[in-house]
Design a protein around this motif. Sequence first.
Motif, PDB file in Angstrom:
ATOM      1  N   GLU A  87       1.191  -1.073  -0.479  1.00 31.59           N
ATOM      2  CA  GLU A  87      -0.230  -0.018  -0.063  1.00 31.59           C
ATOM      3  C   GLU A  87       0.722   1.425   0.341  1.00 31.59           C
ATOM      4  O   GLU A  87      -0.150   2.415   0.002  1.00 31.59           O
ATOM      5  CB  GLU A  87      -1.016  -0.212   1.554  1.00 31.59           C
TER       6      GLU A  87
ATOM      7  N   TYR B 103       0.442   4.104  -2.702  1.00 29.94           N
ATOM      8  CA  TYR B 103      -0.461   5.312  -2.652  1.00 29.94           C
ATOM      9  C   TYR B 103      -0.304   6.326  -1.867  1.00 29.94           C
ATOM     10  O   TYR B 103      -0.950   7.239  -1.141  1.00 29.94           O
ATOM     11  CB  TYR B 103      -2.286   4.478  -2.500  1.00 29.94           C
TER      12      TYR B 103
ATOM     13  N   GLU C 209      -2.224   4.621  -8.307  1.00 34.30           N
ATOM     14  CA  GLU C 209      -0.564   4.285  -8.660  1.00 34.30           C
ATOM     15  C   GLU C 209       0.077   5.385  -9.255  1.00 34.30           C
ATOM     16  O   GLU C 209       1.592   5.943  -8.855  1.00 34.30           O
ATOM     17  CB  GLU C 209      -0.205   2.706  -8.765  1.00 34.30           C
TER      18      GLU C 209
ATOM     19  N   VAL D 188      -7.794   0.768   0.011  1.00 36.46           N
ATOM     20  CA  VAL D 188      -7.208   1.219  -0.098  1.00 36.46           C
ATOM     21  C   VAL D 188      -7.288   3.062  -0.579  1.00 36.46           C
ATOM     22  O   VAL D 188      -6.872   3.803  -0.049  1.00 36.46           O
ATOM     23  CB  VAL D 188      -6.026   0.857  -1.459  1.00 36.46           C
TER      24      VAL D 188
ATOM     25  N   TYR E 230      -6.137   6.132   0.603  1.00 34.97           N
ATOM     26  CA  TYR E 230      -4.959   7.447   1.311  1.00 34.97           C
ATOM     27  C   TYR E 230      -5.197   8.677   0.194  1.00 34.97           C
ATOM     28  O   TYR E 230      -4.774   9.499   0.249  1.00 34.97           O
ATOM     29  CB  TYR E 230      -4.059   6.217  -0.318  1.00 34.97           C
TER      30      TYR E 230
END
Length: 189
Positions: free
Chosen positions: A2, A5, A70, A111, A115
Amino acid sequence: MEEKYKQEPSNCIKVVLFGPESTGKTTLSRQLAKHYNSVWVPEYAREYLQNKWNNEQKTCEPKDLLPIAEGQMRLENELAKKTETVLICDTNLLETKVYSEVYYLGTCDPVLKKYALENTYNLYFLTYIDTPWEADNLRDKPNERLRMFKAFEDTLIANKKPYVLLKGNQEERLEKAIKHIDKLLKIES
């Protein structure tokens, strides 16, 4: 995993152009970067989705959102290292979250949501829909501009993000944005 991010620490002020498609974010990002002799972070989703369209004639799907996030954070983190003053972000993960929720029935990958809310910016410039619509093969909501604008504004309010509404022509928007960035630069110095 993760971590890709997440924002990396930086010494610059970060501002985000935030709002619906075709509201002048890229134009203003370029103008602000030039004014401050700094860098701007382009919208990774445009490149990613244009390639997808060119290769598959398909538009964005939920499975595309994490690769887009990403790529966006990779660009932002790389470019943040190239300035000590102000980083102009054409978009951010919070914008991707808004699109996810609008296009995919209120859903957002956990996710991405995490972020989008954790990454921080000094100021958001919310771009209003008073600019002419410019069609391209990625833009698809010319008749829903007000609804999209409201989704962006509601997100900023609900998440207590600092923002300034930008309306008017290019010169008026640029002048107002510069005034607010200059205030941030004085506070930081």
